[in-house]
Design a protein around this motif. Structure first.
Motif, PDB file in Angstrom:
ATOM      1  N   LEU A   1       0.833  -1.192   0.000  1.00  0.00           N
ATOM      2  CA  LEU A   1       0.000   0.000   0.000  1.00  0.00           C
ATOM      3  C   LEU A   1       0.869   1.243   0.000  1.00  0.00           C
ATOM      4  O   LEU A   1       1.818   1.337   0.764  1.00  0.00           O
ATOM      5  CB  LEU A   1      -0.889   0.002   1.246  1.00  0.00           C
ATOM      6  CG  LEU A   1      -1.859   1.185   1.343  1.00  0.00           C
ATOM      7  CD1 LEU A   1      -3.097   0.922   0.510  1.00  0.00           C
ATOM      8  CD2 LEU A   1      -2.236   1.447   2.797  1.00  0.00           C
ATOM      9  N   ILE A   2       0.550   2.184  -0.890  1.00  0.00           N
ATOM     10  CA  ILE A   2       1.212   3.487  -0.836  1.00  0.00           C
ATOM     11  C   ILE A   2       0.238   4.429  -0.160  1.00  0.00           C
ATOM     12  O   ILE A   2      -0.853   4.699  -0.663  1.00  0.00           O
ATOM     13  CB  ILE A   2       1.589   3.980  -2.245  1.00  0.00           C
ATOM     14  CG1 ILE A   2       2.573   2.995  -2.887  1.00  0.00           C
ATOM     15  CG2 ILE A   2       2.219   5.375  -2.152  1.00  0.00           C
ATOM     16  CD1 ILE A   2       2.890   3.281  -4.330  1.00  0.00           C
ATOM     17  N   LYS A   3       0.643   4.867   1.015  1.00  0.00           N
ATOM     18  CA  LYS A   3      -0.268   5.610   1.877  1.00  0.00           C
ATOM     19  C   LYS A   3      -0.535   7.018   1.352  1.00  0.00           C
ATOM     20  O   LYS A   3       0.323   7.640   0.744  1.00  0.00           O
ATOM     21  CB  LYS A   3       0.344   5.749   3.273  1.00  0.00           C
ATOM     22  CG  LYS A   3       0.488   4.439   4.011  1.00  0.00           C
ATOM     23  CD  LYS A   3       0.806   4.693   5.465  1.00  0.00           C
ATOM     24  CE  LYS A   3       2.283   5.087   5.648  1.00  0.00           C
ATOM     25  NZ  LYS A   3       2.658   5.185   7.079  1.00  0.00           N
ATOM     26  N   HIS A   4      -1.724   7.504   1.618  1.00  0.00           N
ATOM     27  CA  HIS A   4      -2.034   8.908   1.405  1.00  0.00           C
ATOM     28  C   HIS A   4      -3.178   9.295   2.331  1.00  0.00           C
ATOM     29  O   HIS A   4      -4.065   8.489   2.583  1.00  0.00           O
ATOM     30  CB  HIS A   4      -2.415   9.174  -0.054  1.00  0.00           C
ATOM     31  CG  HIS A   4      -2.288  10.634  -0.404  1.00  0.00           C
ATOM     32  ND1 HIS A   4      -3.208  11.558  -0.032  1.00  0.00           N
ATOM     33  CD2 HIS A   4      -1.323  11.288  -1.080  1.00  0.00           C
ATOM     34  CE1 HIS A   4      -2.819  12.757  -0.463  1.00  0.00           C
ATOM     35  NE2 HIS A   4      -1.675  12.614  -1.112  1.00  0.00           N
ATOM     36  N   LYS A   5      -3.119  10.514   2.834  1.00  0.00           N
ATOM     37  CA  LYS A   5      -4.175  10.972   3.749  1.00  0.00           C
ATOM     38  C   LYS A   5      -5.531  10.899   3.078  1.00  0.00           C
ATOM     39  O   LYS A   5      -6.541  10.558   3.686  1.00  0.00           O
ATOM     40  CB  LYS A   5      -3.905  12.423   4.188  1.00  0.00           C
ATOM     41  CG  LYS A   5      -2.771  12.538   5.182  1.00  0.00           C
ATOM     42  CD  LYS A   5      -2.493  13.986   5.513  1.00  0.00           C
ATOM     43  CE  LYS A   5      -2.052  14.733   4.294  1.00  0.00           C
ATOM     44  NZ  LYS A   5      -0.864  15.538   4.346  1.00  0.00           N
ATOM     45  N   ILE A   6      -5.557  11.257   1.799  1.00  0.00           N
ATOM     46  CA  ILE A   6      -6.810  11.222   1.052  1.00  0.00           C
ATOM     47  C   ILE A   6      -6.978   9.836   0.443  1.00  0.00           C
ATOM     48  O   ILE A   6      -6.126   9.360  -0.307  1.00  0.00           O
ATOM     49  CB  ILE A   6      -6.818  12.299  -0.062  1.00  0.00           C
ATOM     50  CG1 ILE A   6      -6.568  13.669   0.572  1.00  0.00           C
ATOM     51  CG2 ILE A   6      -8.137  12.290  -0.831  1.00  0.00           C
ATOM     52  CD1 ILE A   6      -6.086  14.714  -0.394  1.00  0.00           C
ATOM     53  N   LYS A   7      -8.080   9.199   0.805  1.00  0.00           N
ATOM     54  CA  LYS A   7      -8.275   7.802   0.421  1.00  0.00           C
ATOM     55  C   LYS A   7      -8.210   7.603  -1.091  1.00  0.00           C
ATOM     56  O   LYS A   7      -7.687   6.619  -1.588  1.00  0.00           O
ATOM     57  CB  LYS A   7      -9.629   7.330   0.968  1.00  0.00           C
ATOM     58  CG  LYS A   7      -9.820   5.824   0.862  1.00  0.00           C
ATOM     59  CD  LYS A   7     -11.059   5.361   1.605  1.00  0.00           C
ATOM     60  CE  LYS A   7     -11.366   3.895   1.288  1.00  0.00           C
ATOM     61  NZ  LYS A   7     -11.968   3.695  -0.013  1.00  0.00           N
ATOM     62  N   ASP A   8      -8.720   8.596  -1.813  1.00  0.00           N
ATOM     63  CA  ASP A   8      -8.764   8.538  -3.267  1.00  0.00           C
ATOM     64  C   ASP A   8      -7.376   8.509  -3.907  1.00  0.00           C
ATOM     65  O   ASP A   8      -7.220   8.142  -5.053  1.00  0.00           O
ATOM     66  CB  ASP A   8      -9.495   9.788  -3.778  1.00  0.00           C
ATOM     67  CG  ASP A   8     -10.680   9.385  -4.620  1.00  0.00           C
ATOM     68  OD1 ASP A   8     -11.178   8.264  -4.403  1.00  0.00           O
ATOM     69  OD2 ASP A   8     -11.087  10.181  -5.483  1.00  0.00           O
ATOM     70  N   LYS A   9      -6.385   8.954  -3.152  1.00  0.00           N
ATOM     71  CA  LYS A   9      -5.037   9.048  -3.723  1.00  0.00           C
ATOM     72  C   LYS A   9      -4.128   7.901  -3.295  1.00  0.00           C
ATOM     73  O   LYS A   9      -2.941   7.910  -3.557  1.00  0.00           O
ATOM     74  CB  LYS A   9      -4.406  10.392  -3.333  1.00  0.00           C
ATOM     75  CG  LYS A   9      -5.111  11.558  -3.987  1.00  0.00           C
ATOM     76  CD  LYS A   9      -4.291  12.809  -3.902  1.00  0.00           C
ATOM     77  CE  LYS A   9      -4.918  13.880  -4.789  1.00  0.00           C
ATOM     78  NZ  LYS A   9      -4.205  15.141  -4.709  1.00  0.00           N
ATOM     79  N   GLN A  10      -4.727   6.907  -2.612  1.00  0.00           N
ATOM     80  CA  GLN A  10      -3.929   5.759  -2.212  1.00  0.00           C
ATOM     81  C   GLN A  10      -3.756   4.825  -3.400  1.00  0.00           C
ATOM     82  O   GLN A  10      -4.596   4.740  -4.268  1.00  0.00           O
ATOM     83  CB  GLN A  10      -4.625   5.004  -1.081  1.00  0.00           C
ATOM     84  CG  GLN A  10      -4.771   5.837   0.172  1.00  0.00           C
ATOM     85  CD  GLN A  10      -5.018   4.979   1.380  1.00  0.00           C
ATOM     86  OE1 GLN A  10      -4.200   4.905   2.271  1.00  0.00           O
ATOM     87  NE2 GLN A  10      -6.157   4.343   1.412  1.00  0.00           N
ATOM     88  N   TRP A  11      -2.630   4.127  -3.405  1.00  0.00           N
ATOM     89  CA  TRP A  11      -2.397   3.102  -4.413  1.00  0.00           C
ATOM     90  C   TRP A  11      -2.167   1.790  -3.689  1.00  0.00           C
ATOM     91  O   TRP A  11      -1.587   1.749  -2.614  1.00  0.00           O
ATOM     92  CB  TRP A  11      -1.177   3.441  -5.276  1.00  0.00           C
ATOM     93  CG  TRP A  11      -1.513   4.499  -6.281  1.00  0.00           C
ATOM     94  CD1 TRP A  11      -1.721   5.817  -6.032  1.00  0.00           C
ATOM     95  CD2 TRP A  11      -1.718   4.298  -7.677  1.00  0.00           C
ATOM     96  NE1 TRP A  11      -2.041   6.462  -7.200  1.00  0.00           N
ATOM     97  CE2 TRP A  11      -2.036   5.559  -8.226  1.00  0.00           C
ATOM     98  CE3 TRP A  11      -1.656   3.184  -8.524  1.00  0.00           C
ATOM     99  CZ2 TRP A  11      -2.307   5.732  -9.589  1.00  0.00           C
ATOM    100  CZ3 TRP A  11      -1.912   3.360  -9.871  1.00  0.00           C
ATOM    101  CH2 TRP A  11      -2.233   4.622 -10.396  1.00  0.00           C
ATOM    102  N   MET A  12      -2.644   0.724  -4.314  1.00  0.00           N
ATOM    103  CA  MET A  12      -2.513  -0.571  -3.677  1.00  0.00           C
ATOM    104  C   MET A  12      -2.159  -1.617  -4.705  1.00  0.00           C
ATOM    105  O   MET A  12      -2.558  -1.514  -5.857  1.00  0.00           O
ATOM    106  CB  MET A  12      -3.843  -0.941  -3.019  1.00  0.00           C
ATOM    107  CG  MET A  12      -3.771  -2.239  -2.255  1.00  0.00           C
ATOM    108  SD  MET A  12      -5.429  -2.819  -1.832  1.00  0.00           S
ATOM    109  CE  MET A  12      -5.279  -4.483  -2.391  1.00  0.00           C
TER     110      MET A  12
END
Lengths: 310, 89
Positions: A94-105
């Motif tokens: 998982l590449i974390k991001h505060k905004i859920k829409d911007k996370q990559w998995m």
């Protein structure tokens, strides 16, 4: 209604250190634009089997409950903006991001031969993230083919012999390579961050350029014989010491990448590494960031009589 | 007691080593080195349930030592194994 969401995928093939990587991405995406560092590694589809297949479809990242057991959120090699999770039959990166829409998995089979990436194609950082996820895949799949992705800056000397510089982030690997380029004739940078070492059937060690090179755009699809490794450490002087046996393994191990919760992958890495450190020379260099440091490591490898450790 | 089965003994140059991947969050693996006797014992004991007497017997069979000395050595070695986390929990 559902039929409209089915997008056509195009297969793209790349060959890195002799391994074929297959990407299945939506046909509408221009992959050479998204992954410019991979362009030099493209191949027409041969009949060769792909060592790893990675599919991307623009889909919602599955919700947190589906990720599995958290295995790591810190790594000396990978940086700290990501997490690894383990499930019964899969690993999740998982590449974390505060905004859920911007996370990559990415969800991968346990041997990383098949992976699926989830994310948004309009994300400006898509290329960077996909490239990074592909490095995770390649590093783990490679272990099953006697390849080790290492964290190193590597120079090619006289077009035929490679020396890889290792060290913690900030130690000056890139700086040491640059000193070679400036002060040692007939030297070329092969890769500045993530080369691959391959142990051939005949026992020779070969080091390859890759599409991953840290902050330096040096994505060379070429290889040279690996002469050895040098672990660097900042010091008030320049002093070179050869390492043998256990010490040579300890010098190289921290710069190798294997997901250590997968026993098979970790053992594959340690097997290859144990053989590798007997094939090549391993040294330790306490150094300053000066011309003399480059000459010291150059002399150790190419001027003195080098014992092979065998 | 039993030796940890997930550790693989390897020979690198003249050294016998085992690389122990850390299971914590931080990627810091440990490397254990064994001398020739310890490496030989590791191979003999691998996969078996054993105690200090078994280790002492093995030492007596292979080396010219008194049973008393072998016992002391066995206890010392197993303490080392225990401390280094090489025994199965």
């Amino acid at each position: 209604m559902e039929a409209n969401t089915v997008l056509e995928l195009t297969n793209h093939y790349y060959e890195i250190a002799g391994l074929q990587l297959e990407l299945r991405f939506p046909s509408a995406l221009n992959l050479d634009h998204i992954l410019p560092s991979f362009v030099g590694f493209r191949v027409e589809h041969s009949n060769k089997t792909s060592a790893a297949v990675v599919t991307f479809r623009e889909e919602e990242v599955p919700s947190e409950e589906e990720w599995g057991t958290l295995r790591s959120d810190i790594s000396l090699v990978w940086g700290d903006n990501f997490r690894f999770y383990e499930q019964k039959d899969a690993f999740v990166t998982l590449i974390k991001h505060k905004i859920k829409d911007k996370q990559w998995m990415m969800k991968s089979t346990k041997d990383f031969r098949e992976s699926r990436i989830y994310g948004k194609a309009d994300d400006l950082r898509m290329g960077e993230f996909v490239s990074w996820l592909l490095m995770v895949v390649f590093g783990q799949v490679g272990l099953q083919h006697r390849l080790i992705l290492i964290h190193a800056s590597v120079i090619a000397y006289q077009q035929k012999q490679g020396v890889a510089f290792l060290g913690k982030s900030g130690t000056g690997k890139s700086t040491h390579s640059r000193l070679w380029l400036q002060h040692i004739p007939d030297t070329e940078l092969l890769n500045d961050d993530n080369p691959v070492v391959r142990l051939e059937e005949d026992g020779r060690a070969i080091i390859y350029g890759t599409p991953w090179s840290g902050k330096t755009p040096c994505y060379k699809n070429k290889c040279v014989e690996l002469k050895g490794f040098v672990r660097l450490e900042q010091a008030p002087l320049n002093r070179f010491t050869w390492k043998k046996g256990m010490e040579s393994l300890v010098a190289v191990l921290p710069s190798c990448t294997a997901l250590r919760w997968n026993k098979d992958l970790f053992n594959a890495m340690t097997d290859t590494l144990s053989q590798l450190v007997e094939q090549v020379n391993v040294g330790y260099l306490e150094c300053l960031p000066d011309a003399d440091a480059a000459r010291t490591s150059h002399n150790a490898f190419f001027e003195e009589k080098v014992e092979t450790g065998l | 007691m039993k030796l940890r089965q997930d550790l693989v003994l390897r020979k690198v140059g003249d050294d016998y080593i085992m690389v122990d991947p850390s299971q914590g969050m931080v990627d810091l693996s440990k490397v254990h080195t064994l001398n020739e006797t310890a490496a030989w014992l590791w191979e003999q004991l691998s996969g078996k349930e054993f105690d200090g007497d078994d280790v002492a017997d093995l030492l007596c069979d292979r080396y010219d030592v008194t049973h008393h000395q072998a016992n002391l050595d066995a206890i010392a070695l197993l303490e080392e194994f225990e401390k280094a986390g090489l025994l199965e929990a």
